[in-house]
Write a protein that holds these residues in place. Structure first.
Motif, PDB file in Angstrom:
ATOM      1  N   SER A  56       0.670  -1.367  -0.108  1.00  0.00           N
ATOM      2  CA  SER A  56      -0.118  -0.175  -0.006  1.00  0.00           C
ATOM      3  C   SER A  56       0.707   1.130  -0.046  1.00  0.00           C
ATOM      4  CB  SER A  56      -0.927  -0.057   1.159  1.00  0.00           C
ATOM      5  OG  SER A  56      -0.272   0.184   2.581  1.00  0.00           O
ATOM      6  N   ARG A 112      -1.753  -6.198   1.549  1.00  0.00           N
ATOM      7  CA  ARG A 112      -2.249  -4.907   1.506  1.00  0.00           C
ATOM      8  C   ARG A 112      -2.002  -4.210   0.475  1.00  0.00           C
ATOM      9  NH1 ARG A 112      -3.584  -4.209   6.913  1.00  0.00           N
ATOM     10  NH2 ARG A 112      -2.299  -4.998   8.564  1.00  0.00           N
ATOM     11  N   GLY A 168      -4.016  -0.996  -0.397  1.00  0.00           N
ATOM     12  CA  GLY A 168      -4.239   0.375  -0.345  1.00  0.00           C
ATOM     13  C   GLY A 168      -5.239   0.781  -1.377  1.00  0.00           C
ATOM     14  N   THR A 169      -4.917   2.009  -1.824  1.00  0.00           N
ATOM     15  CA  THR A 169      -5.734   2.800  -2.740  1.00  0.00           C
ATOM     16  C   THR A 169      -5.133   3.075  -3.918  1.00  0.00           C
ATOM     17  OG1 THR A 169      -5.702   4.893  -1.853  1.00  0.00           O
ATOM     18  CG2 THR A 169      -7.511   3.161  -0.787  1.00  0.00           C
ATOM     19  N   GLY A 170      -3.754   2.942  -4.160  1.00  0.00           N
ATOM     20  CA  GLY A 170      -3.083   3.378  -5.312  1.00  0.00           C
ATOM     21  C   GLY A 170      -2.903   2.340  -6.330  1.00  0.00           C
ATOM     22  N   SER A 171      -1.679   2.376  -7.094  1.00  0.00           N
ATOM     23  CA  SER A 171      -1.289   1.422  -7.985  1.00  0.00           C
ATOM     24  C   SER A 171      -1.396   0.106  -7.789  1.00  0.00           C
ATOM     25  CB  SER A 171      -0.017   2.014  -8.670  1.00  0.00           C
ATOM     26  OG  SER A 171       0.982   1.765  -7.751  1.00  0.00           O
ATOM     27  N   LEU A 208      -3.360  -1.334  -5.905  1.00  0.00           N
ATOM     28  CA  LEU A 208      -4.653  -1.997  -5.989  1.00  0.00           C
ATOM     29  C   LEU A 208      -5.236  -2.145  -7.496  1.00  0.00           C
ATOM     30  CD1 LEU A 208      -7.517  -2.668  -4.676  1.00  0.00           C
ATOM     31  CD2 LEU A 208      -7.745  -0.141  -4.575  1.00  0.00           C
ATOM     32  N   ARG A 209      -4.819  -0.975  -8.288  1.00  0.00           N
ATOM     33  CA  ARG A 209      -5.337  -0.950  -9.710  1.00  0.00           C
ATOM     34  C   ARG A 209      -4.762  -2.010 -10.508  1.00  0.00           C
ATOM     35  NH1 ARG A 209      -4.522   4.217  -8.663  1.00  0.00           N
ATOM     36  NH2 ARG A 209      -2.340   4.576  -9.358  1.00  0.00           N
ATOM     37  N   GLN A 247      -6.400  -5.399  -9.183  1.00  0.00           N
ATOM     38  CA  GLN A 247      -7.916  -5.310  -9.837  1.00  0.00           C
ATOM     39  C   GLN A 247      -7.904  -5.551 -11.247  1.00  0.00           C
ATOM     40  OE1 GLN A 247      -9.110  -1.415  -8.588  1.00  0.00           O
ATOM     41  NE2 GLN A 247     -10.411  -2.302  -6.837  1.00  0.00           N
ATOM     42  N   VAL A 275      -7.912  -9.397  -6.775  1.00  0.00           N
ATOM     43  CA  VAL A 275      -8.516  -8.981  -5.687  1.00  0.00           C
ATOM     44  C   VAL A 275      -9.421 -10.186  -4.721  1.00  0.00           C
ATOM     45  CG1 VAL A 275      -9.549  -6.979  -4.420  1.00  0.00           C
ATOM     46  CG2 VAL A 275      -7.880  -6.697  -6.033  1.00  0.00           C
ATOM     47  N   PRO A 291      -7.105  -4.333   4.739  1.00  0.00           N
ATOM     48  CA  PRO A 291      -7.445  -2.817   4.750  1.00  0.00           C
ATOM     49  C   PRO A 291      -6.090  -2.335   5.237  1.00  0.00           C
ATOM     50  CG  PRO A 291      -8.673  -3.810   6.510  1.00  0.00           C
ATOM     51  CD  PRO A 291      -8.168  -4.783   5.824  1.00  0.00           C
ATOM     52  N   PRO A 292      -5.602  -1.222   4.476  1.00  0.00           N
ATOM     53  CA  PRO A 292      -4.307  -0.494   5.188  1.00  0.00           C
ATOM     54  C   PRO A 292      -4.619  -0.265   6.654  1.00  0.00           C
ATOM     55  CG  PRO A 292      -5.516   1.124   3.857  1.00  0.00           C
ATOM     56  CD  PRO A 292      -6.284  -0.543   3.709  1.00  0.00           C
TER      57      PRO A 292
END
Length: 118
Positions: free
Chosen positions: A52, A82, A84-87, A89-90, A93, A98, A105-106
């Motif tokens: 993350s 983990r 996170g919400t950045g690269s 995760l992308r 996904q 995922v 979660p972070p």
């Protein structure tokens, strides 16, 4: 005659966490693999690979996680990630991973998980 004390088996840690920073690509994969393998030496029941905090991750990050998961399954251990919400995760996904991984979660901002190696 005194009995010989039984050797105690080393205690297996419940959780080990490796937190990676910066970029994870082909140029940095060996270093990241070394960090994960170092954490695996203690044979934790759960290894958390924290991606993350990465600014950039490519398929090398996927390879890192899938190889760690393969080793863990062979030894009866677990791996969680983990993203996170950045690269990170992308990337995971986009590859449909995922849903196939144990994604955590972070940790709350400013906190480091117990057992984390940054």
């Amino acid at each position: 005659m005194n009995p010989v004390p039984a050797e105690r088996e080393p205690e297996v840690p419940a959780v080990a966490e490796v937190v990676l920073h910066g970029e994870l690509d082909i140029a940095t994969l060996d270093h990241a693999m070394h960090r994960v393998e170092e954490a695996e030496r203690d044979r934790p029941r759960l290894l958390v690979v924290d991606l993350s905090q990465l600014e950039f991750v490519d398929s090398s990050g996927v390879r890192l996680v899938l190889l760690a998961q393969e080793r863990a399954r062979a030894e009866g251990r677990r791996v969680a990630v983990r993203l996170g919400t950045g690269s990170a995760l992308r990337v995971f996904q986009a590859l449909g991973l995922v849903e196939k991984l144990d994604v955590l979660p972070p940790p709350p901002v400013g906190e480091t998980a117990p057992g984390a190696r940054t």
